[in-house]
Scaffold this motif. Sequence first.
Motif, PDB file in Angstrom:
ATOM      1  N   SER A 107       0.833  -1.211   0.000  1.00  0.00           N
ATOM      2  CA  SER A 107       0.000   0.000   0.000  1.00  0.00           C
ATOM      3  C   SER A 107       0.860   1.250   0.000  1.00  0.00           C
ATOM      4  O   SER A 107       0.445   2.300  -0.504  1.00  0.00           O
ATOM      5  CB  SER A 107      -0.927   0.002   1.218  1.00  0.00           C
ATOM      6  OG  SER A 107      -0.236   0.323   2.413  1.00  0.00           O
ATOM      7  N   GLU A 108       2.071   1.144   0.546  1.00  0.00           N
ATOM      8  CA  GLU A 108       2.992   2.287   0.616  1.00  0.00           C
ATOM      9  C   GLU A 108       3.903   2.383  -0.595  1.00  0.00           C
ATOM     10  O   GLU A 108       4.709   3.309  -0.682  1.00  0.00           O
ATOM     11  CB  GLU A 108       3.827   2.163   1.890  1.00  0.00           C
ATOM     12  CG  GLU A 108       2.988   2.251   3.172  1.00  0.00           C
ATOM     13  CD  GLU A 108       3.752   1.802   4.401  1.00  0.00           C
ATOM     14  OE1 GLU A 108       4.916   1.324   4.243  1.00  0.00           O
ATOM     15  OE2 GLU A 108       3.205   1.909   5.514  1.00  0.00           O
ATOM     16  N   VAL A 127      -6.410   1.250  -2.633  1.00  0.00           N
ATOM     17  CA  VAL A 127      -6.579   0.443  -3.839  1.00  0.00           C
ATOM     18  C   VAL A 127      -5.417  -0.542  -3.994  1.00  0.00           C
ATOM     19  O   VAL A 127      -5.619  -1.713  -4.326  1.00  0.00           O
ATOM     20  CB  VAL A 127      -6.710   1.342  -5.078  1.00  0.00           C
ATOM     21  CG1 VAL A 127      -6.803   0.498  -6.344  1.00  0.00           C
ATOM     22  CG2 VAL A 127      -7.928   2.249  -4.949  1.00  0.00           C
ATOM     23  N   ARG A 128      -4.216  -0.081  -3.725  1.00  0.00           N
ATOM     24  CA  ARG A 128      -3.062  -0.987  -3.808  1.00  0.00           C
ATOM     25  C   ARG A 128      -3.200  -2.138  -2.812  1.00  0.00           C
ATOM     26  O   ARG A 128      -2.856  -3.285  -3.117  1.00  0.00           O
ATOM     27  CB  ARG A 128      -1.763  -0.211  -3.551  1.00  0.00           C
ATOM     28  CG  ARG A 128      -1.363   0.718  -4.685  1.00  0.00           C
ATOM     29  CD  ARG A 128      -0.068   1.457  -4.369  1.00  0.00           C
ATOM     30  NE  ARG A 128       1.069   0.553  -4.250  1.00  0.00           N
ATOM     31  CZ  ARG A 128       1.796   0.100  -5.255  1.00  0.00           C
ATOM     32  NH1 ARG A 128       1.495   0.470  -6.499  1.00  0.00           N
ATOM     33  NH2 ARG A 128       2.823  -0.701  -5.050  1.00  0.00           N
ATOM     34  N   PRO A 142      -7.049   2.139 -10.161  1.00  0.00           N
ATOM     35  CA  PRO A 142      -8.446   2.169 -10.589  1.00  0.00           C
ATOM     36  C   PRO A 142      -9.293   3.056  -9.681  1.00  0.00           C
ATOM     37  O   PRO A 142      -9.017   3.197  -8.482  1.00  0.00           O
ATOM     38  CB  PRO A 142      -8.875   0.700 -10.475  1.00  0.00           C
ATOM     39  CG  PRO A 142      -7.596  -0.079 -10.617  1.00  0.00           C
ATOM     40  CD  PRO A 142      -6.559   0.761  -9.937  1.00  0.00           C
ATOM     41  N   ALA A 143     -10.303   3.678 -10.262  1.00  0.00           N
ATOM     42  CA  ALA A 143     -11.242   4.505  -9.496  1.00  0.00           C
ATOM     43  C   ALA A 143     -12.237   3.583  -8.809  1.00  0.00           C
ATOM     44  O   ALA A 143     -13.127   3.026  -9.447  1.00  0.00           O
ATOM     45  CB  ALA A 143     -11.954   5.485 -10.417  1.00  0.00           C
ATOM     46  N   VAL A 144     -12.072   3.406  -7.500  1.00  0.00           N
ATOM     47  CA  VAL A 144     -12.900   2.483  -6.718  1.00  0.00           C
ATOM     48  C   VAL A 144     -13.765   3.292  -5.763  1.00  0.00           C
ATOM     49  O   VAL A 144     -13.246   4.068  -4.956  1.00  0.00           O
ATOM     50  CB  VAL A 144     -12.021   1.499  -5.915  1.00  0.00           C
ATOM     51  CG1 VAL A 144     -12.894   0.533  -5.114  1.00  0.00           C
ATOM     52  CG2 VAL A 144     -11.083   0.735  -6.835  1.00  0.00           C
ATOM     53  N   PRO A 145     -15.091   3.133  -5.834  1.00  0.00           N
ATOM     54  CA  PRO A 145     -15.965   3.930  -4.962  1.00  0.00           C
ATOM     55  C   PRO A 145     -15.820   3.546  -3.503  1.00  0.00           C
ATOM     56  O   PRO A 145     -15.686   2.370  -3.161  1.00  0.00           O
ATOM     57  CB  PRO A 145     -17.372   3.616  -5.483  1.00  0.00           C
ATOM     58  CG  PRO A 145     -17.239   2.308  -6.192  1.00  0.00           C
ATOM     59  CD  PRO A 145     -15.858   2.265  -6.751  1.00  0.00           C
ATOM     60  N   HIS A 156     -15.326  -2.140 -10.148  1.00  0.00           N
ATOM     61  CA  HIS A 156     -14.585  -0.909 -10.456  1.00  0.00           C
ATOM     62  C   HIS A 156     -13.076  -1.132 -10.341  1.00  0.00           C
ATOM     63  O   HIS A 156     -12.302  -0.601 -11.141  1.00  0.00           O
ATOM     64  CB  HIS A 156     -15.008   0.207  -9.500  1.00  0.00           C
ATOM     65  CG  HIS A 156     -16.301   0.862  -9.854  1.00  0.00           C
ATOM     66  ND1 HIS A 156     -16.392   1.899 -10.753  1.00  0.00           N
ATOM     67  CD2 HIS A 156     -17.562   0.608  -9.433  1.00  0.00           C
ATOM     68  CE1 HIS A 156     -17.657   2.273 -10.863  1.00  0.00           C
ATOM     69  NE2 HIS A 156     -18.390   1.515 -10.072  1.00  0.00           N
ATOM     70  N   CYS A 157     -12.678  -1.902  -9.335  1.00  0.00           N
ATOM     71  CA  CYS A 157     -11.253  -2.092  -9.085  1.00  0.00           C
ATOM     72  C   CYS A 157     -10.580  -2.890 -10.192  1.00  0.00           C
ATOM     73  O   CYS A 157      -9.437  -2.587 -10.577  1.00  0.00           O
ATOM     74  CB  CYS A 157     -11.060  -2.795  -7.741  1.00  0.00           C
ATOM     75  SG  CYS A 157      -9.346  -2.861  -7.171  1.00  0.00           S
TER      76      CYS A 157
END
Length: 493
Positions: free
Chosen positions: A22-23, A98-99, A134-137, A152-153
């Motif tokens: 994530s980092e 997202v990551r 990706p644009a994830v809600p 979405h992901c």
Amino acid sequence: MTADLELTSAADLDAATVRRISEGLQVRLSPALASVVQAQCDTARAVLSGDAAVYGVNTGMGALSSRRLTEAEQRAHQRNLLLGRATGGPPWLAEADVRAIIAVRLRTFLSGDAAVSASLCHRLTEFLAARIVPAVPEDGAGCAGEIIQLAHCFSPLAGLGGIRRPGGKPGDDAGQSVTPAAAVLAEHGLAAYELGPKEGIALLAGVPGATALSILASGEADTVSAMLTAAAGLSVAAIGAPADPYTAACARGDDVLGDVLSSLRAIIEPARQPRMLQAPVSFRVAGAVLAQVRRATAALRDAADRAMTGVTDSPAFLDGRFVGTAGFHGIDLAAQCDQLTAAITHAAEVATAQLHRLLDPAVTGLPAQLAVNPGPQAGLVAVHKRAAGELHAMRRLALPTTIGLIETSGGQEDVQSFAWEAAVNLRVALRRCRAVAACEALAAFQALSLAGPPWPPGCGALLDRLGALVKPIAADRQFGRDIEVLRSGSWTR
């Protein structure tokens, strides 16, 4: 593709590695691990070539599962699964979130349960390496599982959906614009991935989102717990509370409580002569309240580990056959997120009560509202009001998310755990609790400054770190800036 870490087994991708990904950590599959994944995929596809109905592969989904698909329909079906379920919108998740979701999805694929190809796993690592987000809600899951968010992901793998990137027009969500995935893939020299049998439904299965958000939230909970503990210790010292409730003997049979009381003693000892025989309840129960936060955090970590290693795919390829499972329900994660949200909220209530007592001359013996010149100056009364506002919002988040099922899919999907929502609520609660802890720390800093030295060594060290971030309070000022600085939590280390 270069990578910081080569994965040689599924176990290499644990919760700590998810946090590192994530980092920004990059990973790749070792050739041996890729071979194992592909062998499982080949075996599963041989089974798929038979006549047996396999949910979501050669049948429709949900209430349409009784509809068998022709070979031509099956070829388009996996892509359509991602296309038709992407019904969300902004606000979008941050890149780190997202990551983490992509990393957890990769971990579940490496177990072999999903029976996906090594090439799909490689594509996930390519997205991570290229920092494609990706644009994830963030909101509006409403599913038995997470199919809206996951659509979405992972639809950008197939060139569908949108990618977040810096820039955009003023007013765009979080300063980010959304670019069509196909254009972003082309920029990185990637073709749209052609989904194989079962790979579309595999990308939508399980609870990788709630798992990832829970992993990140447990790390954040450690920081918030440290802030609450430090602020409580400073407050205990500021009012001259008796040290009895924090003695080691009070933690008999409870190692977690013992660790918390030890942390408090490190701040307050040697204590000044107590100003009172018995402190207000909010001070006396601080150890027990903070211990519960630690216990709830540990329980959430355990739940996330179970989700990482357990069977969450459905249908899953187990013992040579496809098996329908309930791993998508996520009740374990939802319940533990709810528990930690409640524990954090209760801790914020206690911290806000302690802050209020710090403003009372009858408790502290200090000037009213910790003003240098009460009357012309209001002191820190509005700092307490800020904490009260944050706490009021947290109380709504502490309502259990797992209660309130809603029938969808024509009755086929009649129960949800809302694990995604539980994880999002927890994250918001932690953010608000940071503000409460910062408010209490600021008030304790002022109280101890007014009381003057000598301070216990641990208390003095904390005051030095706070003093490096905020200026002495000699008069009223816009304390919101101080609170935002202290929300960072860097003063606890």
